[in-house]
Design a protein around this motif. Structure first.
Motif, PDB file in Angstrom:
ATOM      1  N   ASP A 359       0.828  -1.200   0.000  1.00  0.00           N
ATOM      2  CA  ASP A 359       0.000   0.000   0.000  1.00  0.00           C
ATOM      3  C   ASP A 359       0.869   1.260   0.000  1.00  0.00           C
ATOM      4  OD1 ASP A 359      -3.007   0.600   0.253  1.00  0.00           O
ATOM      5  OD2 ASP A 359      -2.146   1.967   1.741  1.00  0.00           O
ATOM      6  N   HIS A 363       0.893   4.099  -2.978  1.00  0.00           N
ATOM      7  CA  HIS A 363       0.737   5.535  -2.738  1.00  0.00           C
ATOM      8  C   HIS A 363       1.924   6.315  -3.301  1.00  0.00           C
ATOM      9  CE1 HIS A 363      -0.345   9.269  -0.770  1.00  0.00           C
ATOM     10  NE2 HIS A 363       0.844   9.307  -0.195  1.00  0.00           N
ATOM     11  N   HIS A 713      -5.535   5.912   4.524  1.00  0.00           N
ATOM     12  CA  HIS A 713      -6.329   6.626   3.524  1.00  0.00           C
ATOM     13  C   HIS A 713      -7.207   7.684   4.187  1.00  0.00           C
ATOM     14  CE1 HIS A 713      -9.785   6.829   0.502  1.00  0.00           C
ATOM     15  NE2 HIS A 713      -8.747   7.370  -0.111  1.00  0.00           N
TER      16      HIS A 713
END
Length: 730
Positions: A359, A363, A713
């Motif tokens: 993740d 990003h 997030h």
């Protein structure tokens, strides 16, 4: 042979033992009514390391009803034969009351036996133990590690130096305890040189029976273990802990049946736990996100006397396609009790790190997290080159994204807000090994048309009674109500441990094979019986439905099991089903994609999980209702790992500070959001005869990183330590 009609397998049936459980008639380890039973209470060490210099039992022995106080001062020598096959890790296992050494805080140093529980509890509080103490080593970050276990392919260091994108992170995961609803308990009774124990165990034959025979130096057949119901375990009962030996020792020394039940506090040091980890990764990729290298440097706690390890390296070797991998897994000996497997062992810890790192890479690159994973999907197992039996992660991603509404997601962190709440979504992949082990099951068909199937398995909650009955019912062509499945007795055919998601694949295959054999026996009897309507029929064309044998394409031509057996003067037919897995020709794993939505209070840092979705590639689903129970339970456990569960140790003396359910936090109703599970339709015929891949572990793997990624997030803050606390987000 014509395939059997499938009426029970795949149907959302209620648990066959459900009524027993909800009415209180299911008998757990401490609830067996054994005549003349007396009670034992263990006295725990109050220091974390040292030697016992004295034990004063005078006040305890003077109490009414006290039968005996046993410690190393008066205990007999026990054989403690080597027994590595009973899930005992390498090392020298704790030998109860055999010497004056204290290896960890809470170690049992004596036991009081009395005619009442209250009497034993009070007398135990009066036992005075003195020590020559040393400062224990209990801090993972401040202790020397053993030589690491290593794995490598390619040249990860070189690839990282030349990678277009490089990330380096350190993650930490706290120790977790199992905390099952039923505490660990044992009742032990000797009759001459024969020992019977009623025990909370996940391994009846190869575990408790084998270990007690080894400890007491007696033949295996002299030990009988009975365990019909287990009230949750999550791995905590996969080996035999000292309290079981203490109960058996106390029973032999007093000549009375002895019951010993651990308190909730004692579970924290009397049984195992998921070890704490420090896990450093370096990750390299090209600018499109194709992984080129990853290194894993792990430190995990173990005890000073045994070396516990788990399969934490496997996901890093096979989950994604990358040519260069380097791993080093070091255990750190501490003055603690020995850890043990906990739901999703190894894989859950590794998934938090790997899926969080993925993740972070997504990003950094500005790539959708699902797309990044798709770009790194291997065509064969990168660790060994074997083809996958089934690997449907792409389908898990597609199905999950559609059902979760992933396309509505604004990828920018901290972009969605509802009042004080920051809203975020995240996802993660999960994987768990498809374990298959040799197992046996005895099958008997009686002349009244009912069947009995027996295997020495356990049922700690996933529904073994029900799922095995479903397999047997369809294989025999009977209804569920005419089949009885029994388990939990060492007199029954042997099975592997009830853990690691291996029960359905292993025991279920033995049940399938045994029931197929018995059905064929009956068919052969019918087609060779001149008085049978099936005489002379091709046996391969005969099927059985609702207890009636008939030609598949001519249903009117047939007869019932009852008529066939009665006419042939047979009281029953019986067979032993034996399953031995084939040599691995495929890479076999269960997979998932987990999606999470969280809300984080912008001012207080409180995290609330709003919804979770899991999509599973787990082969054939035998019982959808039981599968949902497993999947939703695994998600709830993942919420605990991600946000709540954390064992706190006082490093001054090794005491576990929060050894109770008031201070060791687990999810309650208010923490549990909308949960949904989806199972990809299909089966894995290469895995085992019934096509299953195991579900109970993989449903937990991937939940914590999905939540952690959703928290990032929502907030834009990356928390690399579990559990994620409000303090970390402030």
């Amino acid at each position: 042979m014509s395939p059997q009609p499938q009426a029970a397998v795949g149907a959302p049936l209620s648990r066959v033992d459900g009524r027993l459980k909800v009415t209180g008639r299911a008998t757990y380890a401490a609830e067996h009514d054994i005549e003349g039973v007396v009670h034992a209470v263990a006295v725990d060490s109050s220091v974390g390391r040292g030697r016992i210099t004295g034990i004063d039992t005078r006040a305890a022995q003077a109490q009414p009803g006290v039968l005996k106080v046993i410690s190393h001062l008066n205990a007999p020598d026990l054989a403690y034969r080597d027994n590595a096959g009973s899930n005992n890790p390498p090392g020298r296992r704790l030998r109860v009351f055999q010497d004056d050494k204290v290896l960890f805080h809470g170690q049992p140093v004596a036991v009081v036996v009395a005619t009442t529980l209250e009497g034993a509890q009070h007398a135990a509080s009066l036992v005075k133990v003195s020590y020559d103490t040393e400062k224990p080593s209990t801090d993972l970050t401040d202790a020397k590690a053993d030589e690491p276990t290593t794995y490598a392919r390619g040249d990860a260091d070189k690839a990282l130096r030349s990678a277009a994108v490089r990330l380096e992170m350190t993650y930490r995961a706290a120790r977790n305890h199992h905390n099952p609803m039923e505490p660990h308990a044992t009742i032990a009774r000797w009759e001459g040189d024969k020992l019977t124990v009623w025990d909370k165990t996940q391994w009846v034959v190869g575990g408790t029976q084998t270990e007690l025979a080894a400890v007491f130096g007696i033949p295996l057949e002299s030990v009988r273990v009975i365990s019909p119901f287990v009230g949750g375990a999550f791995g905590s009962a996969l080996r035999t802990w000292p309290h079981t030996t203490i109960a058996a020792l106390a029973a032999r020394e007093t000549g009375r049946p002895v019951k010993l039940v651990l308190t909730r506090r004692q579970l924290y040091f009397g049984t195992g736990f998921r070890p704490a980890y420090e896990y450093k990764v370096r990750l390299g990729s090209d600018r499109r996100g194709r992984l080129t290298a990853m290194t894993h440097d792990l430190r995990a706690e173990t005890s000073s006397y045994e070396t516990f390890t788990e399969a934490v390296l496997v996901p890093g070797q096979m989950l994604y396609s990358m040519p260069n991998v380097q791993q080093a897994y070091s255990t750190v000996p501490l003055d603690v009790n020995t850890p043990l497997w906990m739901r999703g062992p190894g894989f859950a810890t590794a998934s938090f790190v790997i899926e969080s790192a993925m993740d972070e890479l997504a990003h950094t690159l500005g790539v959708d997290p699902i797309e990044l994973r798709r770009r790194n999907e291997p065509e064969e197992d990168p660790s060994d080159g074997l083809p996958f039996s089934t690997r449907r992660l792409r389908e898990c991603y597609t199905t999950g994204a559609r059902e979760f509404g992933w396309e509505r997601r604004d990828p920018k962190p901290r972009s969605t807000r509802e009042g004080d709440w920051l809203i975020g979504t995240g996802m993660a992949a999960g994987v768990y090994d498809t374990v298959r082990v040799a197992a046996q099951a005895r099958v008997r068909l009686d002349a009244d048309g009912t069947a009995l199937v027996e295997a020495a398995s356990s049922d700690m909650g996933p529904g073994t009674y029900t799922s095995q009955t479903q397999v047997a019912a369809d294989a025999l062509g009977l209804t569920m109500r005419t089949v009885t499945f029994r388990l939990g007795d060492s007199l029954m055919p042997p099975t592997p441990p009830h853990g690691g998601s291996m029960t359905m694949a292993s025991v279920g295959s033995a049940v399938q094979i045994g029931c197929d054999q018995l059905r064929r026996q009956a068919i052969k009897l019918a087609v060779e019986d001149e008085e049978s309507p099936l005489f002379g029929a091709d046996a391969d064309t005969v099927v059985v439905r609702s207890g009636r044998l008939h030609v598949k394409d001519a249903p009117a031509r047939g007869e019932t099991y009852q008529r066939l057996l009665t006419r042939n003067n047979r009281s029953h037919l019986e067979t032993l089903g034996s399953y031995t897995p084939d040599e691995a020709r495929f890479s076999m794993f269960a997979y998932n994609a987990t999606f999470a939505e969280v809300a984080v209070d912008a001012r207080l840092g409180l995290v609330r999980v709003r919804r979770l979705l899991g999509v599973y590639d787990a082969g054939r689903i035998i019982s959808p209702k039981l599968a949902d129970s497993q999947a939703l339970g695994g998600m709830v456990g993942g919420i605990g790992t991600a946000l709540l569960e954390h064992t706190v140790t006082d490093h001054r003396d090794g005491r576990i500070v929060n050894a109770d359910l008031a201070n060791y936090l687990v999810p309650v109703n208010a923490d549990v959001p909308a949960l949904r599970a989806i199972y990809l339709d299909g089966e894995d015929p290469d895995a085992d005869p019934i096509g299953v891949k195991g579900l109970g572990e993989v449903v937990h793997v991937g939940v914590a990183p999905a939540i952690a990624n959703a928290v990032f997030h929502a907030t834009g803050r990356r928390i690399r330590e579990l559990p994620i606390t409000a303090e970390a987000l402030l």
